[in-house]
Design a protein around this motif. Structure first.
Motif, short mmCIF file in Angstrom:
data_model
loop_
_atom_site.label_atom_id
_atom_site.label_comp_id
_atom_site.label_asym_id
_atom_site.label_seq_id
_atom_site.Cartn_x
_atom_site.Cartn_y
_atom_site.Cartn_z
N PRO A 57 1.11 -1.15 -0.20
CA PRO A 57 -0.12 -0.24 -0.04
C PRO A 57 0.91 1.43 -0.10
CG PRO A 57 -0.43 -1.19 2.12
CD PRO A 57 0.85 -1.64 0.89
N ILE A 58 0.31 2.39 -0.95
CA ILE A 58 1.45 3.67 -1.54
C ILE A 58 -0.05 4.40 -1.15
CG2 ILE A 58 3.17 4.97 -2.65
CD1 ILE A 58 4.42 1.96 -3.34
N ASP A 59 0.68 5.56 -0.25
CA ASP A 59 0.09 6.71 -0.41
C ASP A 59 0.44 7.59 -1.34
OD1 ASP A 59 -0.84 9.69 0.06
OD2 ASP A 59 -1.78 9.26 1.80
N LEU A 60 -0.49 7.75 -2.67
CA LEU A 60 0.07 8.74 -3.67
C LEU A 60 0.56 10.34 -3.35
CD1 LEU A 60 -1.15 6.94 -6.39
CD2 LEU A 60 1.34 6.21 -5.96
N ASP A 61 -0.39 10.68 -2.91
CA ASP A 61 -0.52 12.41 -2.41
C ASP A 61 0.75 12.28 -1.97
OD1 ASP A 61 -2.91 12.66 -4.05
OD2 ASP A 61 -4.18 11.69 -1.88
N VAL A 62 1.23 11.60 -0.59
CA VAL A 62 2.07 11.75 0.49
C VAL A 62 3.99 11.53 -0.63
CG1 VAL A 62 3.35 11.21 2.17
CG2 VAL A 62 0.86 11.29 2.29
N LYS B 256 -6.04 12.99 -10.59
CA LYS B 256 -6.36 12.15 -9.94
C LYS B 256 -7.54 11.64 -10.63
CE LYS B 256 -5.16 10.10 -5.97
NZ LYS B 256 -5.47 10.35 -4.89
N GLU C 9 -7.60 5.53 -5.31
CA GLU C 9 -8.26 5.01 -4.57
C GLU C 9 -6.20 5.64 -4.09
OE1 GLU C 9 -7.56 1.16 -6.25
OE2 GLU C 9 -9.09 3.03 -6.09
N ASN C 10 -7.15 5.88 -2.03
CA ASN C 10 -5.45 6.52 -1.73
C ASN C 10 -5.48 5.86 -0.21
OD1 ASN C 10 -3.22 7.16 -1.85
ND2 ASN C 10 -3.35 9.35 -1.36
N PRO C 11 -4.81 4.71 0.12
CA PRO C 11 -3.35 4.52 -0.21
C PRO C 11 -4.03 3.48 -1.33
CG PRO C 11 -3.23 3.53 1.68
CD PRO C 11 -4.37 4.97 1.85
N LYS D 139 -3.01 -0.26 -3.39
CA LYS D 139 -1.76 -1.50 -3.63
C LYS D 139 -0.70 -1.25 -4.85
CE LYS D 139 -3.91 -3.42 0.68
NZ LYS D 139 -4.33 -4.85 0.85
N TYR E 202 8.04 0.95 -2.00
CA TYR E 202 7.60 2.54 -1.76
C TYR E 202 9.11 3.55 -2.28
CZ TYR E 202 6.83 6.77 0.38
OH TYR E 202 6.94 8.74 0.34
#
Length: 335
Positions: free
Chosen positions: A199-204, A228, A232-234, A236, A241
């Motif tokens: 799982p990766i938070d793209l915004d961060v 975007k 969905e965030n995060p 997978k 990362y």
């Protein structure tokens, strides 16, 4: 948990596995000798019985508790319960044997899985260090080149008494640059194959990249627009990362360097050959020799590792002509 404690845990697993194997061997030796004694005792009783029959001696039926005399039929018989007892004993020993085999096999598979998992994490950590080292070295080449260029300019204008200092500095920079190139173009590095989804938070992640490149963006006076499309965030993704961070930073850095005053980053979904991909595209980049080389053979340190990392994640990088501009996008599997 640190790598040191993981190493200690693996050694403890191996130690307990060895102790268990020794315990199993001891138990089976005890069982073997116990059954062997029963077998020899049975042979001895059999021999005694045969001799008494041949010598026409009286048999003591109390010694043979499973034999009885049937007065109705006037003959000796074997108690039928003895067959049930023997059958149960046979099944019990067979079950015990298969249980021991299954348990030992299960334990062996579990320990093997833990060892392989530890090896994979250790190997992954090593590869992350190698990628970081190469990425960091790549970043140092730009200031080294700039310093060398400035010194070469000064060499033409400086007084003769300072000329030797500049020559020495240029020579040392050349040596340092050669050492950098030895690290940068080491093509023997083998990256591990990525199999799990993270799982990766793209915004961060993107905000962190833009913060690190803030000086470059202001210097170029360009805008970075992010769009975007139902993501969905995060999310997978089948990529670590740190790898995704390096890939996007490399592409955005090149976009700032070679594009006009506006960069569009679009994140969307794409289905390709029954697989789901996350598409991250950068648009409004002018065509340049750097990306043409990458399209053909993947040369250059940053671009070489971008391609290598994506290959190990079953990802893709593609280029698409948009009249005067160029779209570069990466595809990464997701669930």
């Amino acid at each position: 948990m640190s790598l040191k404690y993981k190493t200690v845990s693996i050694y403890l697993y191996i130690f307990f596995l060895i102790m268990f194997i020794h315990f199993q061997m001891g138990w089976w030796l005890y069982y073997f000798f116990k059954e062997q004694n029963k077998y020899y005792q049975l042979l001895q009783n059999y021999d005694t019985l045969i001799l008494k029959i041949l010598n026409k001696e009286n048999l003591n039926l109390e010694e043979i508790h499973y034999v009885f005399y049937d007065p109705t039929e006037k003959k000796y018989k074997i108690n039928e319960t003895i067959y049930d007892i023997r059958e149960k004993e046979k099944k019990k020993k067979l079950f015990m044997l298969f249980s021991e085999i299954f348990f030992s096999l299960l334990l062996f598979i579990l320990i093997s899985f833990l060892i392989l998992k530890f090896y994979h994490k250790k190997n992954q950590l090593l590869m992350d260090k190698i990628i970081f080292l190469n990425s960091f070295t790549h970043e140092l080449k730009t200031p080294i080149t700039l310093i060398k260029l400035n010194l070469q300019t000064l060499r033409r204008k400086v007084q003769k008494k300072y000329l030797s200092l500049i020559e020495t500095s240029i020579s040392e920079l050349n040596l340092l640059n050669d050492k950098m190139n030895q690290i940068l173009f080491d093509k023997d590095i083998i990256l591990p194959k990525i199999k799990k989804y993270i799982p990766i938070d793209l915004d961060v992640l993107i905000n962190k990249i833009l913060m690190e490149l803030e000086y470059n963006i202001k210097k170029k006076q360009c805008k970075v627009l992010i769009k975007k499309e139902n993501i969905e965030n995060p999310v997978k993704l089948k990529i670590p990362y740190w790898w995704l961070f390096l890939i996007l930073k490399e592409l955005i850095t090149n976009a700032i360097k070679y594009s006009d005053n506006e960069i569009k980053i679009t994140i969307s979904k794409k289905n390709l050959r029954f697989k789901k991909y996350l598409k991250i595209s950068l648009v409004n980049q002018k065509k340049n020799q750097n990306f043409q080389d990458f399209e053909i053979m993947g040369t250059g340190l940053g671009l070489y590792f971008v391609k290598e990392m994506l290959n190990k994640c079953d990802g893709k990088i593609e280029l698409k002509d948009l009249e005067a501009n160029l779209e570069i996008y990466v595809l990464i599997q997701y669930i």
